[in-house]
Design an enzyme around this catalytic site. Structure first.
Site, mmCIF file in Angstrom:
data_model
loop_
_atom_site.group_PDB
_atom_site.id
_atom_site.type_symbol
_atom_site.label_atom_id
_atom_site.label_comp_id
_atom_site.label_asym_id
_atom_site.label_seq_id
_atom_site.Cartn_x
_atom_site.Cartn_y
_atom_site.Cartn_z
ATOM 1 N N GLN A 511 -5.442 -2.425 3.795
ATOM 2 C CA GLN A 511 -5.164 -2.132 3.316
ATOM 3 C C GLN A 511 -5.625 -0.356 2.582
ATOM 4 O OE1 GLN A 511 -1.919 -0.478 2.497
ATOM 5 N NE2 GLN A 511 -2.183 0.358 1.091
ATOM 6 N N GLU A 512 -7.244 -1.255 2.074
ATOM 7 C CA GLU A 512 -7.820 0.007 1.078
ATOM 8 C C GLU A 512 -8.621 0.704 1.819
ATOM 9 O OE1 GLU A 512 -9.159 0.650 -1.639
ATOM 10 O OE2 GLU A 512 -8.175 -1.577 -2.796
ATOM 11 N N SER A 513 -8.538 0.045 3.252
ATOM 12 C CA SER A 513 -9.791 1.243 4.210
ATOM 13 C C SER A 513 -9.166 1.333 5.545
ATOM 14 C CB SER A 513 -11.133 0.413 4.155
ATOM 15 O OG SER A 513 -10.826 -0.092 4.886
#
Length: 653
Positions: A511-513
């Site tokens: 989700q972050e990157s």
């Protein structure tokens, strides 16, 4: 024959032999030569550089070496050489970079004919320099003709454009009306600084407007003075509409009272007036809103029926655990908006609250057939398995392909870009590989078979490329390629003495990157788990045997995972192994989560708490991470039967 002469003959013969048999040289030998080039080319003479460069012509990364050579000799490069390089490497990301560097050099040297002979790239800086050269060659009309469209931008333009902009202005083409038009554009992006700068450029004949605009940009409270002092026009109306939110943020009550006056002074439309009242309603969602303001807000929204604001009211009702209010606001949504998964789910909960189990279950059963958080949690509520399929068609026109791997390999292995990416990854040049892949995906998109490229990347172990291909192709159901397992050894090593599961760590990273270890966010978060340097520095001090001295280390996957999993495990344990709260804390900070819990005061269930999170980004983040965790659990063969764990469902939020 002297020894020196013999050596020169032998070396010359060796170089000629290499060039003649370049196609037959092994990849290992070419890699050795490339490594030698990278480590020595800056210390070689021009002749030695050319010979070394020629020996790499059959190597996939030859364009990189060629780019380095031309860049080092930019002062002596010809327009023909630059044009040939760009033409021959039109799929090479650094081609436009080289063009821009060469244009900058020629501009400094005032070589206008050479610039005119270039096939420039599409960058704004290059276009400006090219048009300036055309001007210097005496073709004033042709030079200035496209400048208006370049100048009329909502954003600051590169300094490379200053010279041609100045000439365009001197020619009288930067009229007051054009300046006003651009002021509108930049205000839409709330770029007050640039709007002020543009206003200063208005001619003296616009003295009154200029004075009132500058006052408005300095203090939004002067909006009423602006509306009174400036005669209504298309421009003045837009400025009033674009500036009203800033005024309302300072004093919403005063702004609301003055709306009728402003509307009358500027002869605004009913739609404009409604938009202003919506702005007031948004301000009345603040925690500091009085009972009077809340009452007005609800009455206005019920009458106005704006979807975004009705949805905010639903979430406010969820926050106070008032299902009657939830039902009331759900009913005010349009038929189309009622079909959104979250509102279908809450319609089912309202029905359950009225003991209408049958209709509620019908909605849950419909939701199960979709994807995402509410589909998975509806399956959990009905104690049914969530359906998923890893056997989907990849190769266009084939329902099944037993030789899929070979078909894809044969199709893509000789593609120049794919070969470059393969070699860049061999040399661990990941930022360059990612840039190549993105350029490949988003150029000539009509010809791309994204499912094939995603599967090809997945089969090669190129996780970040696989994910990016599914995003480019909108392949939301292609779970294998969307959720590859990456850096598993690093994760397992970092998780040895931690409570967080591997699937959850992967979900956060995904989700972050999107699994891109090279990415940096606009606010400075870096790497795979998107760590802020301050958070990373603080966490690194508490990790044994970790040598951390620079924020640049956050681009190293192993270091990023070590620090990221430490912080994730910290918030996970801080909130009792609850992924809902830990995910929210990872995204928005533990202090905010504690404040939200204090406000809800144990009145909410898990889903109501998630949906009532006031930050859209955090709300969506939590739901997405839970979905990703469930999917990664499947990928790791853990066979999960629920998206929310018992401790999360039973917790009183």
């Amino acid at each position: 024959m002297k020894l020196k002469t013999i050596l020169l003959v032998v070396i010359s013969y060796f170089i000629i032999t290499i060039n003649a048999n370049a196609e037959n040289v092994s990849i290992d030998e070419l890699r050795t030569r490339f490594n030698h080039w990278q480590t020595t080319y800056q210390s070689l003479t021009d002749g030695e550089q050319k010979k070394s460069l020629d020996s790499l012509k059959s190597y996939p990364l030859y364009p990189y070496a060629q780019y380095q050579y031309i860049t080092a000799h930019l002062n002596t490069a010809t327009t023909k050489e630059i044009n040939e390089f760009v033409t021959q490497n039109n799929d090479f990301p650094l081609a436009s970079t080289l063009m821009q560097s060469y244009l900058e050099l020629l501009t400094k040297e005032q070589k206008w004919n050479e610039i005119n002979a270039l096939d420039i790239d599409d960058s704004i800086a290059s276009k400006c320099r090219y048009q300036y050269a055309v001007l210097k060659l005496g073709k004033k009309s042709a030079a200035l003709e496209p400048i208006k469209n370049i100048w009329l931008s909502p954003d600051d333009q590169p300094s490379a454009c200053d010279a041609i902009f100045d000439e365009w202005g001197k020619a009288g083409q930067k009229t007051a009306n054009i300046i006003l038009l651009r002021i509108e554009l930049v205000l839409k992006k709330n770029n007050i600084k640039l709007a002020r700068h543009l206003t200063e450029q208005l001619p003296d004949s616009y003295k009154t407007l200029k004075k009132n605009l500058l006052a408005l940009f300095a203090n939004a409270k002067t909006l009423t003075e602006f509306a009174k002092n400036i005669a209504p026009s298309s421009f003045s109306k837009k400025i009033v509409n674009l500036s009203f939110a800033r005024f309302a943020n300072i004093d919403a009550d005063k702004a609301k009272i003055l709306i009728p006056t402003i509307v009358k002074q500027q002869k605004l439309s009913k739609n404009d007036e409604n938009a202003m009242f919506r702005t007031i309603a948004n301000n009345y969602f603040k925690d500091s809103a009085t009972d009077k303001q809340l009452k007005w807000r609800k009455q206005f929204i019920a009458q106005d029926r704006n979807t975004t604001q009705i949805e905010r009211e639903i979430r406010q009702a969820l926050k106070t655990n008032n299902l009657d209010d939830v039902a009331y606001w759900l009913n005010l949504l349009s038929t189309e908006d009622k079909q959104k998964d979250e509102w279908q789910y809450w319609q089912a909960i309202v029905l359950l609250n009225k003991n209408n189990q049958k209709e509620a279950n019908e909605i849950f059963n419909r939701l199960i057939k979709s994807r995402g958080f509410y589909a998975m949690y509806s399956a959990q509520k009905l104690k049914q398995p969530f359906n998923y399929d890893f056997n989907y068609t990849i190769i266009d026109g084939m329902t099944s392909a037993p030789n899929e791997s070979k078909i894809l390999d044969d199709k893509y292995k000789d593609d120049a870009v794919i070969k470059r990416i393969d070699e860049l990854r061999f040399w661990n040049m990941l930022p360059e590989a990612i840039k190549e892949w993105r350029n490949y995906l988003y150029s000539n998109t009509s010809n791309k078979q994204y499912a094939e490229l995603a599967r090809y990347a997945y089969s090669k172990g190129w996780a970040e490329h696989s994910v990016q291909a599914t995003i480019a192709g909108k392949l939301w159901d292609n779970w294998l390629e969307r959720f590859p397992i990456i850096y598993q050894d690093f994760f397992k090593s970092s998780l040895e003495q931690k409570v967080i599961p591997l699937s959850y760590s992967l979900a956060i990273s995904r989700q972050e990157s999107a699994l891109d270890a090279t990415v940096q966010s606009p606010v400075g978060a870096r790497g795979l788990m998107q760590l802020m340097p301050s958070t990373a520095k603080d966490s690194a001090k508490k990790i044994a045997n970790l040598s951390y001295y620079s924020a640049d280390q956050l681009y190293d996957p192993e270091t990023n995972i070590q620090i990221g999993t430490y912080f994730l495990d910290y918030v996970y344990q801080l909130f009792g192994n609850n992924r809902i709260l830990a995910s929210a804390a990872y995204n928005a900070g533990p202090n905010r989560v504690n404040r939200w819990l204090k406000e809800s005061n144990g009145q909410l269930d898990a889903v109501a708490f998630i949906e009532s999170i006031p930050f859209t980004e955090t709300r969506n983040y939590v739901k997405t991470v839970l979905v990703y965790d469930y999917i990664y659990d499947l990928m790791l063969n853990n066979q999960p039967d629920m998206i929310l764990h018992n401790n999360e469902v039973n917790y009183k939020y």
